[in-house]
Write a protein that holds these residues in place. Sequence first.
Motif, mmCIF file in Angstrom:
data_model
loop_
_atom_site.group_PDB
_atom_site.id
_atom_site.type_symbol
_atom_site.label_atom_id
_atom_site.label_comp_id
_atom_site.label_asym_id
_atom_site.label_seq_id
_atom_site.Cartn_x
_atom_site.Cartn_y
_atom_site.Cartn_z
ATOM 1 N N ILE A 102 0.882 -1.140 0.015
ATOM 2 C CA ILE A 102 -0.166 -0.029 -0.192
ATOM 3 C C ILE A 102 0.767 1.194 -0.045
ATOM 4 N N PRO A 103 1.328 1.583 -1.071
ATOM 5 C CA PRO A 103 2.136 2.762 -1.248
ATOM 6 C C PRO A 103 1.946 4.021 -0.351
ATOM 7 N N SER A 104 0.487 4.425 -0.490
ATOM 8 C CA SER A 104 0.177 5.477 0.227
ATOM 9 C C SER A 104 0.658 5.600 1.624
ATOM 10 N N ALA A 105 0.459 4.326 2.193
ATOM 11 C CA ALA A 105 0.580 4.185 3.675
ATOM 12 C C ALA A 105 1.840 3.703 3.996
ATOM 13 N N GLY A 106 2.855 3.680 2.954
ATOM 14 C CA GLY A 106 4.294 2.944 3.291
ATOM 15 C C GLY A 106 4.283 1.503 3.603
ATOM 16 N N VAL A 107 3.352 0.749 3.301
ATOM 17 C CA VAL A 107 3.353 -0.566 3.589
ATOM 18 C C VAL A 107 4.161 -1.205 2.311
ATOM 19 N N ASN A 108 5.069 -2.338 2.470
ATOM 20 C CA ASN A 108 5.844 -2.706 1.460
ATOM 21 C C ASN A 108 5.912 -4.157 1.797
ATOM 22 N N HIS A 109 5.282 -5.034 1.073
ATOM 23 C CA HIS A 109 5.489 -6.392 1.136
ATOM 24 C C HIS A 109 5.641 -6.994 2.652
ATOM 25 N N PRO A 110 4.692 -7.045 3.480
ATOM 26 C CA PRO A 110 4.938 -7.434 4.877
ATOM 27 C C PRO A 110 4.579 -9.030 4.662
ATOM 28 N N TRP A 111 5.340 -9.801 5.484
ATOM 29 C CA TRP A 111 4.993 -11.228 5.620
ATOM 30 C C TRP A 111 3.730 -11.488 6.290
ATOM 31 N N PHE A 135 -5.334 -16.646 4.944
ATOM 32 C CA PHE A 135 -4.023 -16.390 5.162
ATOM 33 C C PHE A 135 -4.291 -16.223 6.634
ATOM 34 N N ALA A 136 -3.347 -16.153 7.709
ATOM 35 C CA ALA A 136 -3.538 -15.772 9.243
ATOM 36 C C ALA A 136 -4.056 -14.415 9.324
ATOM 37 N N GLN A 137 -3.259 -13.853 10.224
ATOM 38 C CA GLN A 137 -3.590 -12.387 10.265
ATOM 39 C C GLN A 137 -2.610 -11.063 9.857
ATOM 40 N N LEU A 138 -3.168 -10.233 9.362
ATOM 41 C CA LEU A 138 -2.452 -9.135 8.723
ATOM 42 C C LEU A 138 -1.718 -8.438 9.766
ATOM 43 N N PRO A 139 -0.372 -8.101 9.676
ATOM 44 C CA PRO A 139 0.146 -7.044 10.562
ATOM 45 C C PRO A 139 -0.697 -5.912 11.041
ATOM 46 N N THR A 140 -0.373 -5.479 12.039
ATOM 47 C CA THR A 140 -1.121 -4.009 12.447
ATOM 48 C C THR A 140 -1.021 -2.984 11.512
ATOM 49 N N ALA A 141 0.137 -2.632 11.214
ATOM 50 C CA ALA A 141 0.316 -1.680 10.049
ATOM 51 C C ALA A 141 -0.581 -1.566 8.959
ATOM 52 N N THR A 142 -0.486 -3.036 8.545
ATOM 53 C CA THR A 142 -1.528 -3.103 7.361
ATOM 54 C C THR A 142 -2.942 -3.257 7.409
ATOM 55 N N ARG A 143 -3.166 -3.702 8.637
ATOM 56 C CA ARG A 143 -4.752 -3.423 9.069
ATOM 57 C C ARG A 143 -5.015 -2.096 8.903
ATOM 58 N N ASN A 144 -4.157 -1.295 9.730
ATOM 59 C CA ASN A 144 -4.504 0.174 10.060
ATOM 60 C C ASN A 144 -4.605 1.052 8.610
ATOM 61 N N ALA A 145 -3.619 0.796 7.563
ATOM 62 C CA ALA A 145 -3.650 1.149 6.453
ATOM 63 C C ALA A 145 -4.840 1.153 5.616
ATOM 64 N N PRO A 159 -7.150 3.488 0.933
ATOM 65 C CA PRO A 159 -6.177 3.573 0.052
ATOM 66 C C PRO A 159 -6.678 3.428 -1.485
ATOM 67 N N THR A 160 -6.299 4.053 -2.335
ATOM 68 C CA THR A 160 -6.827 3.748 -3.680
ATOM 69 C C THR A 160 -5.967 2.607 -4.451
ATOM 70 N N ASN A 161 -4.810 2.410 -4.020
ATOM 71 C CA ASN A 161 -3.791 1.764 -4.757
ATOM 72 C C ASN A 161 -3.167 0.693 -3.787
ATOM 73 N N VAL A 162 -3.751 -0.680 -3.934
ATOM 74 C CA VAL A 162 -3.338 -1.751 -3.157
ATOM 75 C C VAL A 162 -2.577 -2.793 -4.031
ATOM 76 N N LYS A 163 -1.659 -3.291 -3.933
ATOM 77 C CA LYS A 163 -1.039 -4.162 -5.029
ATOM 78 C C LYS A 163 -0.866 -5.558 -3.940
ATOM 79 N N LEU A 164 -1.197 -6.802 -4.559
ATOM 80 C CA LEU A 164 -1.005 -8.037 -4.112
ATOM 81 C C LEU A 164 -0.033 -8.804 -4.826
ATOM 82 N N GLN A 165 0.922 -9.354 -4.058
ATOM 83 C CA GLN A 165 1.921 -10.106 -4.952
ATOM 84 C C GLN A 165 1.714 -11.711 -4.270
ATOM 85 N N ILE A 166 1.692 -12.644 -5.200
ATOM 86 C CA ILE A 166 1.468 -13.935 -4.916
ATOM 87 C C ILE A 166 2.638 -14.927 -5.456
ATOM 88 N N ASN A 167 3.527 -15.201 -4.269
ATOM 89 C CA ASN A 167 4.476 -15.972 -4.780
ATOM 90 C C ASN A 167 4.124 -17.751 -4.652
#
Length: 80
Positions: A8-17, A36-46, A53-61
Amino acid sequence: MNRLSPTIPSAGVNHPWIGNVALPPLDRRKFVRVQFAQLPTATRNALSATPRPTNVKLQINVDATTSSGPYYPDIVRFEN
């Protein structure tokens, strides 16, 4: 094991595990819910911030040796 990581670029969230989930051989004719289990607090807050947020990117490995694709995400939800 397969991994999903949001950005979530606007919130500074970059690929948390957020955990790994096993994807057994799936029936290609059905949608399968993957959780998936639980999102990290910073991600939930964002995701719950105002304005949303208007731009959320999901990366699937995926592990190419044990997982067979392609995968088609549909109805992505972030729930409490």
